[in-house]
Design a protein around this motif. Structure first.
Motif, mmCIF file in Angstrom:
data_model
loop_
_atom_site.group_PDB
_atom_site.id
_atom_site.type_symbol
_atom_site.label_atom_id
_atom_site.label_comp_id
_atom_site.label_asym_id
_atom_site.label_seq_id
_atom_site.Cartn_x
_atom_site.Cartn_y
_atom_site.Cartn_z
ATOM 1 N N ASN A 193 -8.050 13.860 25.558
ATOM 2 C CA ASN A 193 -8.695 15.245 26.342
ATOM 3 C C ASN A 193 -9.395 14.915 27.051
ATOM 4 N N PRO B 166 -8.674 16.729 31.337
ATOM 5 C CA PRO B 166 -7.631 17.342 32.268
ATOM 6 C C PRO B 166 -6.397 17.488 33.044
ATOM 7 N N MET B 167 -5.577 17.763 32.780
ATOM 8 C CA MET B 167 -4.414 17.159 33.128
ATOM 9 C C MET B 167 -3.966 16.337 34.674
ATOM 10 N N LYS C 254 -8.947 5.107 25.442
ATOM 11 C CA LYS C 254 -8.813 6.449 26.818
ATOM 12 C C LYS C 254 -7.240 5.728 27.616
ATOM 13 N N TYR D 68 3.005 6.600 27.513
ATOM 14 C CA TYR D 68 3.341 7.847 27.557
ATOM 15 C C TYR D 68 3.855 7.356 28.966
ATOM 16 N N ILE E 220 1.002 15.451 30.142
ATOM 17 C CA ILE E 220 0.744 17.031 29.694
ATOM 18 C C ILE E 220 0.170 16.576 28.446
ATOM 19 N N MET E 221 1.100 15.581 27.299
ATOM 20 C CA MET E 221 0.752 15.688 25.937
ATOM 21 C C MET E 221 0.224 13.976 25.823
ATOM 22 N N TYR E 222 -0.279 13.340 27.145
ATOM 23 C CA TYR E 222 -1.179 12.772 26.792
ATOM 24 C C TYR E 222 -2.195 12.832 27.157
ATOM 25 N N ALA E 223 -2.397 14.039 28.095
ATOM 26 C CA ALA E 223 -3.980 14.447 28.846
ATOM 27 C C ALA E 223 -4.657 15.002 27.769
ATOM 28 N N ARG E 224 -3.741 15.983 26.511
ATOM 29 C CA ARG E 224 -4.308 16.766 25.633
ATOM 30 C C ARG E 224 -4.075 15.787 24.000
ATOM 31 N N LYS E 225 -3.928 13.987 24.427
ATOM 32 C CA LYS E 225 -4.297 13.742 23.299
ATOM 33 C C LYS E 225 -5.447 13.036 23.381
#
Length: 290
Positions: free
Chosen positions: A134, A136-137, A53, A60, A127-132
């Motif tokens: 999983n 929390p942002m 992770k 990013y 934001i994009m990395y956190a979604r990828k």
């Protein structure tokens, strides 16, 4: 008193191998990013977050900072050049410069990067990395924010080596005499505030304070635990509050700022200060989610 002034005319290049020259500015960027990478990696390990992770994080961050900083400069400071012609638009995206009245071009690198744009870029990237991955942002951006002031300090040292983003004319004994066209007054070089150095020192202090909070306070008070938004809020508030006031000692970067009460850098700093203050308040609110 003049003898005390610092005559500042360093080589732009750190070293050269054949036709390849490495500039101080590029080296400062790289050193700052590498140190930030190592620091955030250590933070991830202390939080027992899986290596897979962490691995995409640097990509990013790097892309977000560079793209955001470049677009920020072009849109905020020189829209008349970059957004009104095909050549300007291409130069905004590619590190080249077209020759006058020609489609011939030369490689120039990205001449013009704005810290406000870089901040927006890294927020979007996180934001994009956190979604990828999983995570929390707020947890991600708090971790990254601990190291961000260190990167900012090295970037300003790079600006110092480039003799750019200089301060106003002054007679303080530690003034720098920069050998650049923007330092000229009536054709004469004049002593100026080393505003880049002021910023570098301030950002280094902010980094050290944040690191002390993380190392000594995170287990004692919930507000200092990454994931609450405290570190990101503290980072952008302190950096941009200082940025707001240091602008009064800096020479305007573009001509349209000459008649402005607050320059573009100050106007763009205000929203970040407000956002940071809100996040710090939220982190200290007992009702905020952990």
């Amino acid at each position: 008193m003049t003898l005390l002034y610092i005559d500042w005319q360093p080589s732009l290049e750190l070293f050269r191998i054949g036709s390849l020259g490495i500039r101080w500015y590029s080296a400062c960027w790289c050193i700052g990013l590498i140190l930030a990478y190592l620091i955030v990696m250590k933070i991830y390990k202390s939080q027992k977050i899986e290596d897979e992770k962490f691995e995409p994080l640097f990509f990013y961050c790097f892309v977000g900072i560079i793209v955001g900083a470049r677009l920020g400069h072009c849109v905020f400071y020189e829209p008349g050049y970059y957004l009104t012609s095909t050549k300007g638009f291409i130069e905004m995206l590619l590190p080249i410069r077209f020759l006058p009245d020609s489609w011939d071009w030369v490689y120039r690198g990205y001449e013009g990067l704005a810290s406000h744009g870089g901040t927006i870029g890294i927020i979007v990237a996180m934001i994009m990395y956190a979604r990828k991955v999983n995570i929390p942002m707020l947890h991600v951006i708090d971790n990254v924010a601990i190291a961000v002031p260190l990167v900012a300090a090295f970037i300003r040292l790079g600006n110092l080596m480039n003799s750019e983003i200089i301060g106003n004319v002054t007679d303080v004994p530690w003034a720098f005499i920069f050998h650049s066209n923007e330092a000229l007054v009536n054709g004469q070089l004049t002593p100026r505030h080393p505003a880049q150095l002021y910023e570098a020192i301030a950002y280094l202090v902010i980094f050290m304070v944040q690191l002390l909070f993380f190392l000594n306070k995170q287990d004692k008070e919930l507000r200092y635990k990454p994931g609450r938004g405290f570190y990101f809020g503290f980072c952008i508030t302190t950096i941009f509050v200082f940025r707001f006031f240091i602008e009064f000692l800096k020479k305007e970067q573009v001509d349209f700022e000459q008649n402005m009460v607050l320059d573009m850098g100050q106007l763009l700093s205000i929203p970040f200060c407000l956002l940071g203050a809100y996040l710090m308040w939220r982190a200290g609110n007992n009702k905020a989610t952990n």
